[in-house]
Design a protein around this motif. Sequence first.
Motif, PDB file in Angstrom:
ATOM      1  N   LEU A 148       0.827  -1.205   0.000  1.00 60.19           N
ATOM      2  CA  LEU A 148       0.000   0.000   0.000  1.00 60.19           C
ATOM      3  C   LEU A 148       0.866   1.261   0.000  1.00 60.19           C
ATOM      4  O   LEU A 148       0.568   2.231  -0.715  1.00 60.19           O
ATOM      5  CB  LEU A 148      -0.942  -0.013   1.198  1.00 60.19           C
ATOM      6  N   MET A 149       1.930   1.258   0.791  1.00 60.13           N
ATOM      7  CA  MET A 149       2.833   2.411   0.789  1.00 60.13           C
ATOM      8  C   MET A 149       3.447   2.630  -0.587  1.00 60.13           C
ATOM      9  O   MET A 149       3.644   3.773  -1.023  1.00 60.13           O
ATOM     10  CB  MET A 149       3.951   2.210   1.824  1.00 60.13           C
ATOM     11  N   ALA A 150       3.747   1.545  -1.274  1.00 60.09           N
ATOM     12  CA  ALA A 150       4.372   1.649  -2.598  1.00 60.09           C
ATOM     13  C   ALA A 150       3.394   2.126  -3.666  1.00 60.09           C
ATOM     14  O   ALA A 150       3.820   2.570  -4.736  1.00 60.09           O
ATOM     15  CB  ALA A 150       4.950   0.294  -3.013  1.00 60.09           C
ATOM     16  N   HIS A 151       2.101   2.049  -3.360  1.00 57.32           N
ATOM     17  CA  HIS A 151       1.087   2.397  -4.358  1.00 57.32           C
ATOM     18  C   HIS A 151       0.055   3.370  -3.793  1.00 57.32           C
ATOM     19  O   HIS A 151      -1.138   3.263  -4.102  1.00 57.32           O
ATOM     20  CB  HIS A 151       0.402   1.128  -4.872  1.00 57.32           C
ATOM     21  N   LEU A 152       0.507   4.339  -3.015  1.00 61.20           N
ATOM     22  CA  LEU A 152      -0.423   5.312  -2.455  1.00 61.20           C
ATOM     23  C   LEU A 152      -1.138   6.117  -3.527  1.00 61.20           C
ATOM     24  O   LEU A 152      -2.241   6.622  -3.316  1.00 61.20           O
ATOM     25  CB  LEU A 152       0.315   6.257  -1.504  1.00 61.20           C
ATOM     26  N   GLU A 153      -0.509   6.234  -4.705  1.00 64.06           N
ATOM     27  CA  GLU A 153      -1.150   6.988  -5.784  1.00 64.06           C
ATOM     28  C   GLU A 153      -2.475   6.368  -6.205  1.00 64.06           C
ATOM     29  O   GLU A 153      -3.339   7.067  -6.764  1.00 64.06           O
ATOM     30  CB  GLU A 153      -0.217   7.076  -6.996  1.00 64.06           C
ATOM     31  N   ALA A 154      -2.663   5.075  -5.936  1.00 65.70           N
ATOM     32  CA  ALA A 154      -3.949   4.452  -6.250  1.00 65.70           C
ATOM     33  C   ALA A 154      -5.080   5.090  -5.457  1.00 65.70           C
ATOM     34  O   ALA A 154      -6.253   5.004  -5.855  1.00 65.70           O
ATOM     35  CB  ALA A 154      -3.892   2.949  -5.949  1.00 65.70           C
ATOM     36  N   PHE A 155      -4.737   5.753  -4.354  1.00 69.05           N
ATOM     37  CA  PHE A 155      -5.732   6.419  -3.515  1.00 69.05           C
ATOM     38  C   PHE A 155      -5.706   7.936  -3.708  1.00 69.05           C
ATOM     39  O   PHE A 155      -6.757   8.569  -3.765  1.00 69.05           O
ATOM     40  CB  PHE A 155      -5.499   6.045  -2.049  1.00 69.05           C
ATOM     41  N   THR A 156      -4.518   8.511  -3.829  1.00 68.58           N
ATOM     42  CA  THR A 156      -4.443   9.971  -3.977  1.00 68.58           C
ATOM     43  C   THR A 156      -4.917  10.443  -5.346  1.00 68.58           C
ATOM     44  O   THR A 156      -5.225  11.624  -5.513  1.00 68.58           O
ATOM     45  CB  THR A 156      -3.009  10.476  -3.721  1.00 68.58           C
ATOM     46  N   GLU A 157      -4.974   9.537  -6.334  1.00 62.16           N
ATOM     47  CA  GLU A 157      -5.492   9.933  -7.642  1.00 62.16           C
ATOM     48  C   GLU A 157      -7.018  10.029  -7.644  1.00 62.16           C
ATOM     49  O   GLU A 157      -7.612  10.578  -8.575  1.00 62.16           O
ATOM     50  CB  GLU A 157      -5.042   8.945  -8.715  1.00 62.16           C
ATOM     51  N   LEU A 158      -7.658   9.505  -6.605  1.00 56.71           N
ATOM     52  CA  LEU A 158      -9.107   9.619  -6.478  1.00 56.71           C
ATOM     53  C   LEU A 158      -9.474  11.060  -6.103  1.00 56.71           C
ATOM     54  O   LEU A 158      -8.648  11.794  -5.554  1.00 56.71           O
ATOM     55  CB  LEU A 158      -9.617   8.650  -5.409  1.00 56.71           C
ATOM     56  N   PRO A 159     -10.694  11.491  -6.354  1.00 54.28           N
ATOM     57  CA  PRO A 159     -11.068  12.890  -6.087  1.00 54.28           C
ATOM     58  C   PRO A 159     -11.413  13.169  -4.626  1.00 54.28           C
ATOM     59  O   PRO A 159     -12.372  13.890  -4.326  1.00 54.28           O
ATOM     60  CB  PRO A 159     -12.279  13.092  -6.999  1.00 54.28           C
ATOM     61  N   TYR A 160     -10.619  12.593  -3.717  1.00 55.67           N
ATOM     62  CA  TYR A 160     -10.849  12.783  -2.292  1.00 55.67           C
ATOM     63  C   TYR A 160      -9.499  12.961  -1.611  1.00 55.67           C
ATOM     64  O   TYR A 160      -8.477  12.443  -2.076  1.00 55.67           O
ATOM     65  CB  TYR A 160     -11.582  11.582  -1.670  1.00 55.67           C
ATOM     66  N   ARG A 161      -9.502  13.680  -0.502  1.00 55.27           N
ATOM     67  CA  ARG A 161      -8.273  13.807   0.279  1.00 55.27           C
ATOM     68  C   ARG A 161      -7.917  12.456   0.908  1.00 55.27           C
ATOM     69  O   ARG A 161      -8.800  11.623   1.134  1.00 55.27           O
ATOM     70  CB  ARG A 161      -8.456  14.862   1.370  1.00 55.27           C
ATOM     71  N   VAL A 162      -6.629  12.266   1.195  1.00 58.72           N
ATOM     72  CA  VAL A 162      -6.155  10.994   1.745  1.00 58.72           C
ATOM     73  C   VAL A 162      -5.341  11.253   3.004  1.00 58.72           C
ATOM     74  O   VAL A 162      -4.460  12.122   3.036  1.00 58.72           O
ATOM     75  CB  VAL A 162      -5.306  10.225   0.708  1.00 58.72           C
ATOM     76  N   LEU A 163      -5.640  10.482   4.037  1.00 59.46           N
ATOM     77  CA  LEU A 163      -4.887  10.477   5.285  1.00 59.46           C
ATOM     78  C   LEU A 163      -4.087   9.182   5.358  1.00 59.46           C
ATOM     79  O   LEU A 163      -4.624   8.107   5.071  1.00 59.46           O
ATOM     80  CB  LEU A 163      -5.843  10.564   6.480  1.00 59.46           C
ATOM     81  N   ALA A 202       3.429  11.289  -2.574  1.00 57.21           N
ATOM     82  CA  ALA A 202       2.296  10.679  -3.278  1.00 57.21           C
ATOM     83  C   ALA A 202       1.075  11.590  -3.320  1.00 57.21           C
ATOM     84  O   ALA A 202       0.087  11.267  -3.984  1.00 57.21           O
ATOM     85  CB  ALA A 202       1.926   9.352  -2.610  1.00 57.21           C
ATOM     86  N   GLY A 203       1.129  12.714  -2.586  1.00 58.81           N
ATOM     87  CA  GLY A 203       0.024  13.661  -2.626  1.00 58.81           C
ATOM     88  C   GLY A 203      -0.984  13.538  -1.508  1.00 58.81           C
ATOM     89  O   GLY A 203      -2.116  14.017  -1.634  1.00 58.81           O
ATOM     90  N   ALA A 204      -0.611  12.913  -0.384  1.00 57.88           N
ATOM     91  CA  ALA A 204      -1.539  12.773   0.741  1.00 57.88           C
ATOM     92  C   ALA A 204      -1.885  14.139   1.324  1.00 57.88           C
ATOM     93  O   ALA A 204      -1.074  15.068   1.325  1.00 57.88           O
ATOM     94  CB  ALA A 204      -0.934  11.885   1.819  1.00 57.88           C
ATOM     95  N   TRP A 205      -3.104  14.243   1.845  1.00 62.64           N
ATOM     96  CA  TRP A 205      -3.574  15.469   2.500  1.00 62.64           C
ATOM     97  C   TRP A 205      -2.938  15.629   3.870  1.00 62.64           C
ATOM     98  O   TRP A 205      -2.572  16.733   4.283  1.00 62.64           O
ATOM     99  CB  TRP A 205      -5.101  15.400   2.622  1.00 62.64           C
ATOM    100  N   ALA A 206      -2.800  14.533   4.612  1.00 63.97           N
ATOM    101  CA  ALA A 206      -2.257  14.608   5.969  1.00 63.97           C
ATOM    102  C   ALA A 206      -1.663  13.275   6.361  1.00 63.97           C
ATOM    103  O   ALA A 206      -1.983  12.230   5.786  1.00 63.97           O
ATOM    104  CB  ALA A 206      -3.350  15.000   6.966  1.00 63.97           C
ATOM    105  N   VAL A 207      -0.788  13.330   7.358  1.00 58.83           N
ATOM    106  CA  VAL A 207      -0.254  12.125   7.988  1.00 58.83           C
ATOM    107  C   VAL A 207      -0.565  12.207   9.473  1.00 58.83           C
ATOM    108  O   VAL A 207      -0.543  13.281  10.073  1.00 58.83           O
ATOM    109  CB  VAL A 207       1.262  11.958   7.762  1.00 58.83           C
ATOM    110  N   ARG A 208      -0.865  11.060  10.058  1.00 58.93           N
ATOM    111  CA  ARG A 208      -1.237  10.980  11.475  1.00 58.93           C
ATOM    112  C   ARG A 208      -0.047  10.384  12.222  1.00 58.93           C
ATOM    113  O   ARG A 208       0.323   9.236  11.985  1.00 58.93           O
ATOM    114  CB  ARG A 208      -2.487  10.105  11.623  1.00 58.93           C
TER     115      ARG A 208
END
Length: 279
Positions: A183-198, A239-245
């Motif tokens: 999942l870490m190697a492919h975070l773009e699979a989530f950040t390319e969606l039209p939603y913010r990613v944490l 990868a374009g994440a909105w935030a990290v926790r």
Amino acid sequence: MGIVNVTPDSFSDGGRWADAESAVAHGRELALQGADILDVGGESTRPGARRPTEEEELARILPVVSALARNRLRVSVDTMRAGVAAAALDAGAEIVNDVSGGLADPEMVPLVADTGVTYVAMHWRGHGEVMQQRAVYDDVVADVRAELLARVEAILAAGVAPEHLVLDPGLGFAKTAEHNWRLMAHLEAFTELPYRVLVGASRKTFLGRLGRTDADEEPVPPARRDAATAATSLLAAQAGAWAVRVHDVPSTLAALQVHEAVVAAGAGSRAGTDRGPRP
């Protein structure tokens, strides 16, 4: 997003801030260190953790949320219970961070739709006592993405505005170390969606296993995983994440400042502003 665990059984800090006074002080310290959001939680979600009652969870978090909100700090409530989320919002929280993505409590999504707050929906397959038994995937990236999108469809249908939705791939939840790294190697699979990613990798066990070639060898203790966490924060930013926790704000903030400096330097060069003499 700085983590404020108001729990006696957190995997990462062992209940160091389990009382309201110390939790509030810790939250203020994280804010001074540079945390933009303080994520206050009263339930440990580590594998095998016992769930507190709703009354226990409320007693743990409400004094902390109220005090931090009075200090004009941006507070998120980390809960799977709609009743706890509602009380925390009344006390000044601005974000609901639900690791179950609305699956643990059917009243959660209607609540966030009605209130119009930011809602973090994580990929989830069950509570702590069963989740690791469900860490089976054909393709973890494709499967997690598909399951999250199914939740998105239900959440939007319930009236949550797309701009209020944040997705979290759920590192460590019903995932093996190999799943987490994929999942870490492919975070773009989530950040390319039209939603913010944490992204929430902080101090998790898969980081503690780095460099451990013997499967029986004990992982590095959680408090010594902050350098590895900062590296995951940098990868999430790239990868374009909105935030990290995170638990440790200074180390991640330093990593993100490196990222910002490199991005700024690259943008300046492309714009033709860096035209000094060449060696």
